[in-house]
Design a protein around this motif. Structure first.
Motif, PDB file in Angstrom:
ATOM      1  N   MET A   1       0.832  -1.196   0.000  1.00 60.88           N
ATOM      2  CA  MET A   1       0.000   0.000   0.000  1.00 60.88           C
ATOM      3  C   MET A   1       0.871   1.252   0.000  1.00 60.88           C
ATOM      4  O   MET A   1       1.936   1.282   0.575  1.00 60.88           O
ATOM      5  CB  MET A   1      -0.904   0.053   1.239  1.00 60.88           C
ATOM      6  CG  MET A   1      -2.106  -0.860   1.179  1.00 60.88           C
ATOM      7  SD  MET A   1      -3.228  -0.463   2.538  1.00 60.88           S
ATOM      8  CE  MET A   1      -4.445  -1.737   2.281  1.00 60.88           C
ATOM      9  N   GLY A   2       0.353   2.332  -0.605  1.00 58.15           N
ATOM     10  CA  GLY A   2       1.053   3.601  -0.562  1.00 58.15           C
ATOM     11  C   GLY A   2       0.816   4.283   0.764  1.00 58.15           C
ATOM     12  O   GLY A   2      -0.019   3.872   1.563  1.00 58.15           O
ATOM     13  N   THR A   3       1.523   5.382   0.986  1.00 53.89           N
ATOM     14  CA  THR A   3       1.398   6.090   2.247  1.00 53.89           C
ATOM     15  C   THR A   3       0.912   7.524   2.047  1.00 53.89           C
ATOM     16  O   THR A   3       1.011   8.337   2.949  1.00 53.89           O
ATOM     17  CB  THR A   3       2.763   6.117   2.964  1.00 53.89           C
ATOM     18  OG1 THR A   3       3.729   6.729   2.106  1.00 53.89           O
ATOM     19  CG2 THR A   3       3.215   4.727   3.304  1.00 53.89           C
ATOM     20  N   THR A   4       0.392   7.825   0.850  1.00 52.44           N
ATOM     21  CA  THR A   4      -0.066   9.174   0.579  1.00 52.44           C
ATOM     22  C   THR A   4      -1.193   9.568   1.522  1.00 52.44           C
ATOM     23  O   THR A   4      -2.134   8.815   1.726  1.00 52.44           O
ATOM     24  CB  THR A   4      -0.579   9.277  -0.870  1.00 52.44           C
ATOM     25  OG1 THR A   4       0.465   8.876  -1.733  1.00 52.44           O
ATOM     26  CG2 THR A   4      -1.002  10.693  -1.197  1.00 52.44           C
ATOM     27  N   GLN A   5      -1.105  10.744   2.108  1.00 54.33           N
ATOM     28  CA  GLN A   5      -2.155  11.260   2.956  1.00 54.33           C
ATOM     29  C   GLN A   5      -3.023  12.198   2.130  1.00 54.33           C
ATOM     30  O   GLN A   5      -2.557  13.217   1.633  1.00 54.33           O
ATOM     31  CB  GLN A   5      -1.559  12.006   4.163  1.00 54.33           C
ATOM     32  CG  GLN A   5      -0.687  11.122   5.050  1.00 54.33           C
ATOM     33  CD  GLN A   5      -1.462   9.958   5.623  1.00 54.33           C
ATOM     34  OE1 GLN A   5      -2.547  10.140   6.167  1.00 54.33           O
ATOM     35  NE2 GLN A   5      -0.920   8.762   5.507  1.00 54.33           N
ATOM     36  N   ALA A   6      -4.295  11.870   1.949  1.00 54.13           N
ATOM     37  CA  ALA A   6      -5.184  12.665   1.119  1.00 54.13           C
ATOM     38  C   ALA A   6      -5.888  13.730   1.951  1.00 54.13           C
ATOM     39  O   ALA A   6      -6.119  13.560   3.144  1.00 54.13           O
ATOM     40  CB  ALA A   6      -6.204  11.769   0.445  1.00 54.13           C
ATOM     41  N   HIS A   7      -6.239  14.825   1.324  1.00 52.32           N
ATOM     42  CA  HIS A   7      -6.951  15.911   1.985  1.00 52.32           C
ATOM     43  C   HIS A   7      -8.450  15.788   1.782  1.00 52.32           C
ATOM     44  O   HIS A   7      -9.221  16.345   2.538  1.00 52.32           O
ATOM     45  CB  HIS A   7      -6.473  17.258   1.439  1.00 52.32           C
ATOM     46  CG  HIS A   7      -5.022  17.507   1.651  1.00 52.32           C
ATOM     47  ND1 HIS A   7      -4.497  17.906   2.853  1.00 52.32           N
ATOM     48  CD2 HIS A   7      -3.973  17.411   0.811  1.00 52.32           C
ATOM     49  CE1 HIS A   7      -3.189  18.054   2.757  1.00 52.32           C
ATOM     50  NE2 HIS A   7      -2.843  17.760   1.530  1.00 52.32           N
ATOM     51  N   THR A   8      -8.879  15.105   0.760  1.00 53.13           N
ATOM     52  CA  THR A   8     -10.291  15.014   0.403  1.00 53.13           C
ATOM     53  C   THR A   8     -10.659  13.560   0.167  1.00 53.13           C
ATOM     54  O   THR A   8      -9.891  12.818  -0.445  1.00 53.13           O
ATOM     55  CB  THR A   8     -10.577  15.825  -0.875  1.00 53.13           C
ATOM     56  OG1 THR A   8     -10.169  17.173  -0.677  1.00 53.13           O
ATOM     57  CG2 THR A   8     -12.054  15.787  -1.227  1.00 53.13           C
ATOM     58  N   VAL A   9     -11.833  13.159   0.657  1.00 50.34           N
ATOM     59  CA  VAL A   9     -12.369  11.829   0.380  1.00 50.34           C
ATOM     60  C   VAL A   9     -13.650  12.003  -0.410  1.00 50.34           C
ATOM     61  O   VAL A   9     -14.555  12.732   0.007  1.00 50.34           O
ATOM     62  CB  VAL A   9     -12.643  11.048   1.680  1.00 50.34           C
ATOM     63  CG1 VAL A   9     -13.259   9.685   1.347  1.00 50.34           C
ATOM     64  CG2 VAL A   9     -11.368  10.869   2.489  1.00 50.34           C
ATOM     65  N   LEU A  10     -13.729  11.361  -1.569  1.00 51.20           N
ATOM     66  CA  LEU A  10     -14.902  11.454  -2.428  1.00 51.20           C
ATOM     67  C   LEU A  10     -15.726  10.180  -2.342  1.00 51.20           C
ATOM     68  O   LEU A  10     -15.196   9.085  -2.532  1.00 51.20           O
ATOM     69  CB  LEU A  10     -14.496  11.688  -3.882  1.00 51.20           C
ATOM     70  CG  LEU A  10     -13.914  13.050  -4.256  1.00 51.20           C
ATOM     71  CD1 LEU A  10     -13.627  13.084  -5.761  1.00 51.20           C
ATOM     72  CD2 LEU A  10     -14.852  14.190  -3.881  1.00 51.20           C
ATOM     73  N   SER A  11     -17.003  10.332  -2.079  1.00 52.78           N
ATOM     74  CA  SER A  11     -17.904   9.188  -2.090  1.00 52.78           C
ATOM     75  C   SER A  11     -18.102   8.722  -3.523  1.00 52.78           C
ATOM     76  O   SER A  11     -17.753   9.409  -4.489  1.00 52.78           O
ATOM     77  CB  SER A  11     -19.257   9.581  -1.497  1.00 52.78           C
ATOM     78  OG  SER A  11     -19.918  10.497  -2.377  1.00 52.78           O
ATOM     79  N   GLU A  12     -18.696   7.545  -3.669  1.00 56.58           N
ATOM     80  CA  GLU A  12     -18.957   7.028  -5.011  1.00 56.58           C
ATOM     81  C   GLU A  12     -19.884   7.963  -5.785  1.00 56.58           C
ATOM     82  O   GLU A  12     -19.700   8.175  -6.986  1.00 56.58           O
ATOM     83  CB  GLU A  12     -19.548   5.622  -4.930  1.00 56.58           C
ATOM     84  CG  GLU A  12     -18.552   4.594  -4.429  1.00 56.58           C
ATOM     85  CD  GLU A  12     -19.031   3.165  -4.640  1.00 56.58           C
ATOM     86  OE1 GLU A  12     -18.842   2.634  -5.755  1.00 56.58           O
ATOM     87  OE2 GLU A  12     -19.587   2.597  -3.696  1.00 56.58           O
TER      88      GLU A  12
ATOM     89  N   GLY B   1      -3.983  14.394  -3.647  1.00 50.06           N
ATOM     90  CA  GLY B   1      -4.657  14.901  -2.464  1.00 50.06           C
ATOM     91  C   GLY B   1      -6.090  14.458  -2.326  1.00 50.06           C
ATOM     92  O   GLY B   1      -6.824  14.985  -1.488  1.00 50.06           O
ATOM     93  N   THR B   2      -6.521  13.497  -3.121  1.00 49.53           N
ATOM     94  CA  THR B   2      -7.903  13.027  -3.070  1.00 49.53           C
ATOM     95  C   THR B   2      -7.923  11.504  -2.966  1.00 49.53           C
ATOM     96  O   THR B   2      -7.199  10.821  -3.695  1.00 49.53           O
ATOM     97  CB  THR B   2      -8.686  13.456  -4.319  1.00 49.53           C
ATOM     98  OG1 THR B   2      -8.712  14.881  -4.388  1.00 49.53           O
ATOM     99  CG2 THR B   2     -10.114  12.938  -4.286  1.00 49.53           C
ATOM    100  N   THR B   3      -8.756  10.995  -2.066  1.00 46.47           N
ATOM    101  CA  THR B   3      -8.981   9.559  -1.953  1.00 46.47           C
ATOM    102  C   THR B   3     -10.371   9.237  -2.488  1.00 46.47           C
ATOM    103  O   THR B   3     -11.342   9.941  -2.187  1.00 46.47           O
ATOM    104  CB  THR B   3      -8.871   9.096  -0.489  1.00 46.47           C
ATOM    105  OG1 THR B   3      -7.509   9.144  -0.096  1.00 46.47           O
ATOM    106  CG2 THR B   3      -9.368   7.664  -0.330  1.00 46.47           C
ATOM    107  N   LEU B   4     -10.455   8.185  -3.293  1.00 40.82           N
ATOM    108  CA  LEU B   4     -11.724   7.707  -3.826  1.00 40.82           C
ATOM    109  C   LEU B   4     -12.218   6.570  -2.942  1.00 40.82           C
ATOM    110  O   LEU B   4     -11.525   5.560  -2.782  1.00 40.82           O
ATOM    111  CB  LEU B   4     -11.556   7.223  -5.262  1.00 40.82           C
ATOM    112  CG  LEU B   4     -10.949   8.252  -6.242  1.00 40.82           C
ATOM    113  CD1 LEU B   4     -10.763   7.627  -7.619  1.00 40.82           C
ATOM    114  CD2 LEU B   4     -11.821   9.497  -6.321  1.00 40.82           C
ATOM    115  N   ALA B   5     -13.391   6.743  -2.377  1.00 42.47           N
ATOM    116  CA  ALA B   5     -13.952   5.734  -1.476  1.00 42.47           C
ATOM    117  C   ALA B   5     -14.890   4.807  -2.242  1.00 42.47           C
ATOM    118  O   ALA B   5     -15.346   5.116  -3.340  1.00 42.47           O
ATOM    119  CB  ALA B   5     -14.691   6.415  -0.329  1.00 42.47           C
TER     120      ALA B   5
ATOM    121  N   ALA C   1       5.179  17.944  -1.174  1.00 38.30           N
ATOM    122  CA  ALA C   1       4.864  17.801   0.242  1.00 38.30           C
ATOM    123  C   ALA C   1       4.404  16.392   0.581  1.00 38.30           C
ATOM    124  O   ALA C   1       4.688  15.884   1.669  1.00 38.30           O
ATOM    125  CB  ALA C   1       3.787  18.812   0.633  1.00 38.30           C
ATOM    126  N   ALA C   2       3.687  15.762  -0.342  1.00 38.20           N
ATOM    127  CA  ALA C   2       3.165  14.421  -0.068  1.00 38.20           C
ATOM    128  C   ALA C   2       4.280  13.422   0.076  1.00 38.20           C
ATOM    129  O   ALA C   2       4.133  12.450   0.807  1.00 38.20           O
ATOM    130  CB  ALA C   2       2.216  14.012  -1.202  1.00 38.20           C
TER     131      ALA C   2
END
Length: 292
Positions: free
Chosen positions: A1-12, A68-72, A291-292
């Motif tokens: 797994m990567g270790t990127t810390q995202a600032h935003t989480v997007l729902s489906e 900076g975005t995670t897809l949930a 920064a990431a």
């Protein structure tokens, strides 16, 4: 797994909405080009956006959320088959920043270039003479299917009666051999970050190139914002050129006249301001990657 810390989480649902809006926007922007391509028709203004800039319409249409975005959600896992996507610690899928940085050494050049241009004032008054210098003293013009508005001799007289001061290498490299010594500068790829400036039409058009070269780290909405600006600038570039584009619905900006020069500078000033906003947004992506 990567270790990127995202600032935003997007729902489906959010992912689906953004992707659909993006696709609709790109479809509207590329419909005429795709129709002409199917019919085997050429367009002296807009083809440039798909030939000199080599991102295909289908690639432009593919939506990416950016760094900076995670897809949930379960559907986000389909992204794991795409390059530069990984599972984030804590769940979700997003950009694999270490892999992206390793594969995109151009990031350093892009960041330096954009920062250098952003630090300078806009120089206006080149009047688009680069296009005229590309047609100077030659019968082999770049747009052979389009007539020269003033003919060959008239085009040459405009070049010879003006101070040519093109600072952008990717315009200068297409000058004819007789035109090169007339330029006040001798831009090279190595001096691009030293010479590019925010008033240059080509430097602002190239924001689109840098945006798509940093895909998928750049949000697709920003890539299309850059595409739209590039399209507008390209239209002015050709309206102010020596070519007569009235058959394609484009009235000339007659830069050989005082009125035409004034009009060109107003367009140039507007593009410099709008390009500056996009440049800062692209620089923010570059900084976030670091920064990431």
């Amino acid at each position: 797994m990567g270790t990127t810390q995202a600032h935003t989480v997007l729902s489906e649902a959010d992912q689906r909405g953004r992707a659909e809006r993006h696709a609709e926007r790109v479809d509207a922007l590329t419909a005429d080009h795709l129709r002409r391509r199917r019919a085997g028709e050429r367009h002296p203004v807009e083809d440039f956006l798909f030939t000199y800039y080599n991102l295909k319409p289908a690639q432009l249409r593919r939506w990416h959320p950016g760094v900076g975005t995670t897809l949930a959600g379960e559907s986000a896992r389909e992204r794991l088959s795409e390059r530069f996507y990984t599972e984030h610690d804590g769940g979700g899928v997003g950009l694999d920043v270490p892999a992206f940085l390793a594969a995109r050494p151009v990031l350093g050049f892009v960041e330096r270039l954009l920062s250098a241009v952003a630090s300078r004032p806009a120089h206006l008054g080149c009047f688009g003479l680069h296009e005229w210098a590309m047609a100077y003293r030659t019968s082999e013009v770049r747009h052979g299917q389009v007539p020269l508005r003033l003919g060959h001799e008239g085009t040459d007289r405009v070049v010879e009666s003006h101070r040519i001061q093109c600072s952008h290498f990717d315009a200068f490299r297409f000058f004819t051999e007789p035109a090169r010594p007339l330029n006040t500068l001798s831009p090279t790829r190595e001096t691009q970050a030293d010479l590019d400036q925010p008033g240059c039409l080509h430097a602002n058009m190239d924001l689109y190139k840098w945006a798509y070269k940093l895909t998928p780290a750049v949000p697709s909405e920003l890539v299309v914002d850059c595409f739209e600006l590039s399209r507008e600038i390209r239209t002015l570039d050709m309206r102010a050129s020596p070519y007569d584009l009235r058959e394609w619905g484009q009235e000339p900006v007659r830069i050989e006249t005082a009125e035409g020069k004034a009009a060109y500078m107003e367009y140039q000033r507007d593009f410099a301001e709008r390009g500056g906003v996009l440049r800062e947004r692209l620089l923010a992506v570059c900084r976030e990657l670091r920064a990431a």
